[in-house]
Design an enzyme around this catalytic site. Structure first.
Site, PDB file in Angstrom:
ATOM      1  N   ARG A  29       0.863  -1.184   0.000  1.00 16.13           N
ATOM      2  CA  ARG A  29       0.000   0.000   0.000  1.00 16.13           C
ATOM      3  C   ARG A  29       0.898   1.233   0.000  1.00 16.13           C
ATOM      4  O   ARG A  29       2.086   1.157   0.357  1.00 16.13           O
ATOM      5  CB  ARG A  29      -0.902   0.015   1.232  1.00 16.13           C
TER       6      ARG A  29
ATOM      7  N   TYR B  79      -9.517 -10.986  -6.304  1.00 14.42           N
ATOM      8  CA  TYR B  79      -8.494 -11.306  -7.293  1.00 14.42           C
ATOM      9  C   TYR B  79      -8.764 -12.636  -7.995  1.00 14.42           C
ATOM     10  O   TYR B  79      -8.076 -12.979  -8.956  1.00 14.42           O
ATOM     11  CB  TYR B  79      -7.115 -11.343  -6.634  1.00 14.42           C
TER      12      TYR B  79
ATOM     13  N   HIS C 103      -3.744  -9.763   4.014  1.00 12.36           N
ATOM     14  CA  HIS C 103      -5.178  -9.627   4.288  1.00 12.36           C
ATOM     15  C   HIS C 103      -5.551 -10.450   5.512  1.00 12.36           C
ATOM     16  O   HIS C 103      -5.163 -11.624   5.619  1.00 12.36           O
ATOM     17  CB  HIS C 103      -6.013 -10.121   3.098  1.00 12.36           C
TER      18      HIS C 103
ATOM     19  N   HIS D 151      -3.035   2.620  -5.761  1.00 16.58           N
ATOM     20  CA  HIS D 151      -3.419   1.352  -5.129  1.00 16.58           C
ATOM     21  C   HIS D 151      -3.617   0.254  -6.165  1.00 16.58           C
ATOM     22  O   HIS D 151      -3.559  -0.940  -5.838  1.00 16.58           O
ATOM     23  CB  HIS D 151      -4.709   1.552  -4.317  1.00 16.58           C
TER      24      HIS D 151
ATOM     25  N   LYS E 135      -1.836  -2.911   7.950  1.00 16.37           N
ATOM     26  CA  LYS E 135      -2.983  -2.369   8.673  1.00 16.37           C
ATOM     27  C   LYS E 135      -2.992  -2.883  10.106  1.00 16.37           C
ATOM     28  O   LYS E 135      -2.584  -4.012  10.376  1.00 16.37           O
ATOM     29  CB  LYS E 135      -4.286  -2.768   7.968  1.00 16.37           C
TER      30      LYS E 135
ATOM     31  N   ARG F 220      -1.077  -2.468  -6.396  1.00 17.99           N
ATOM     32  CA  ARG F 220      -1.312  -3.591  -5.478  1.00 17.99           C
ATOM     33  C   ARG F 220      -2.300  -4.573  -6.104  1.00 17.99           C
ATOM     34  O   ARG F 220      -2.151  -5.797  -5.979  1.00 17.99           O
ATOM     35  CB  ARG F 220      -1.830  -3.038  -4.151  1.00 17.99           C
TER      36      ARG F 220
END
Length: 291
Positions: A137, A259, A250, A224, A161, A227
């Protein structure tokens, strides 16, 4: 009135930091609440459910943004009730927001090549490569430090994150890139204060400029999207979805599922796989009638 709102937001910031929430989350919620406060006749403390619904229902606001607003409002007014600053929570009556399932919007390899060869400076090219080949990111790109790279184990350490530190495999392209980047300092230092890393917003700005310089005008393609290219190409090369999840850091596999949708390139490859069928020049009707 302004001072009351300022004090409330400062207390809410402290509360969220005590929860160990990410500064990005705190900053985004504060921005939402300030925007709300600017349109209220009174203070944030006095807002009713009708004012909150009006704020969420503004024209031109996407479903995803409305959901973000709702999360911020729910957190803020729950905080006020917890602190005894309000007896009722107007956000409890806000409607649930259904957001259409997100689709990956990747750059094509050709577009990435154009961004890398259309006049972008070395620093910007490095940012593009880290996003494209490590799947970072913009916030992670901004924080790459020379000490994060371990070429002996071919790993790179990053904070994702939730401020969770992860050690990930280092792509060979980034390993090669690291030979030309600072060994023990920020790869992308802030211009005014090199002891600090660049702001994520500055990374976004520089990559966006490279995108436009390359003649890419699609508004849906953003930094983004690098990514998204990373995740999409992993899936196209047959990498297991659980591995893709880990490489993208994730928490939830459902986030990675975007994806797994068939890409345009895979559709094109599929249709081309069918053999060419000759097109008849004549109907053959006369021959059929004669028979």
């Amino acid at each position: 009135m302004h001072d009351i709102n300022t004090d409330l937001l400062a207390m809410f910031d402290d509360y969220q930091r005590a929860q160990d929430l990410a500064e990005t989350t705190i900053r985004n919620r504060r921005s939402t609440l300030r925007t709300l406060a600017a349109g209220l006749p009174g203070t944030l403390l006095d807002a009713d459910v009708f004012s909150l619904r009006r704020f969420m229902g503004q024209e031109g606001v996407t479903s995803a943004t409305k959901r973000t607003y709702r999360v911020a409002l729910r957190a803020f007014y729950a905080f006020l009730c917890t602190e005894g600053l309000r007896e009722d929570d107007p956000s409890l009556k806000l409607p649930m927001i259904r957001v259409p399932r997100t689709e990956a919007r990747p750059f094509t390899p050709t577009q990435v090549d154009a961004m890398l060869t259309s006049g972008a400076y070395k620093r910007t090219r490095a940012m593009i490569l880290v996003g494209y080949r490590q799947g970072f990111r913009v916030s992670q790109i901004a924080r790459v430090h020379g000490d994060d790279i371990d070429r002996s184990s071919m790993t790179i350490t990053t904070v994702g994150k939730g401020r969770k530190e992860r050690r990930l495999p280092l792509h060979p392209t980034i390993a090669e890139l690291s030979l030309t980047m600072p060994l023990h300092s920020w790869w992308f230092p802030a211009r005014k204060n090199p002891s600090e890393h660049m702001r994520p917003a500055s990374v976004t700005e520089l990559i966006t400029k490279a995108k436009l310089r390359a003649g890419i005008t699609d508004p849906h393609l953003t930094p983004h999207s690098l990514r998204h290219s990373f995740g999409t190409e992993l899936v196209e090369h047959g990498v297991d979805i659980r591995i893709v999840q880990e490489l993208l850091t994730h928490e939830d596999l459902s986030t990675t599922q975007i994806y797994t949708r068939v890409s345009d390139r895979m559709k094109a490859a599929g249709i081309i796989a069918l053999p060419v069928r000759p097109i008849p020049e004549k109907s053959g009707r006369r021959r059929a009638e004669a028979a």
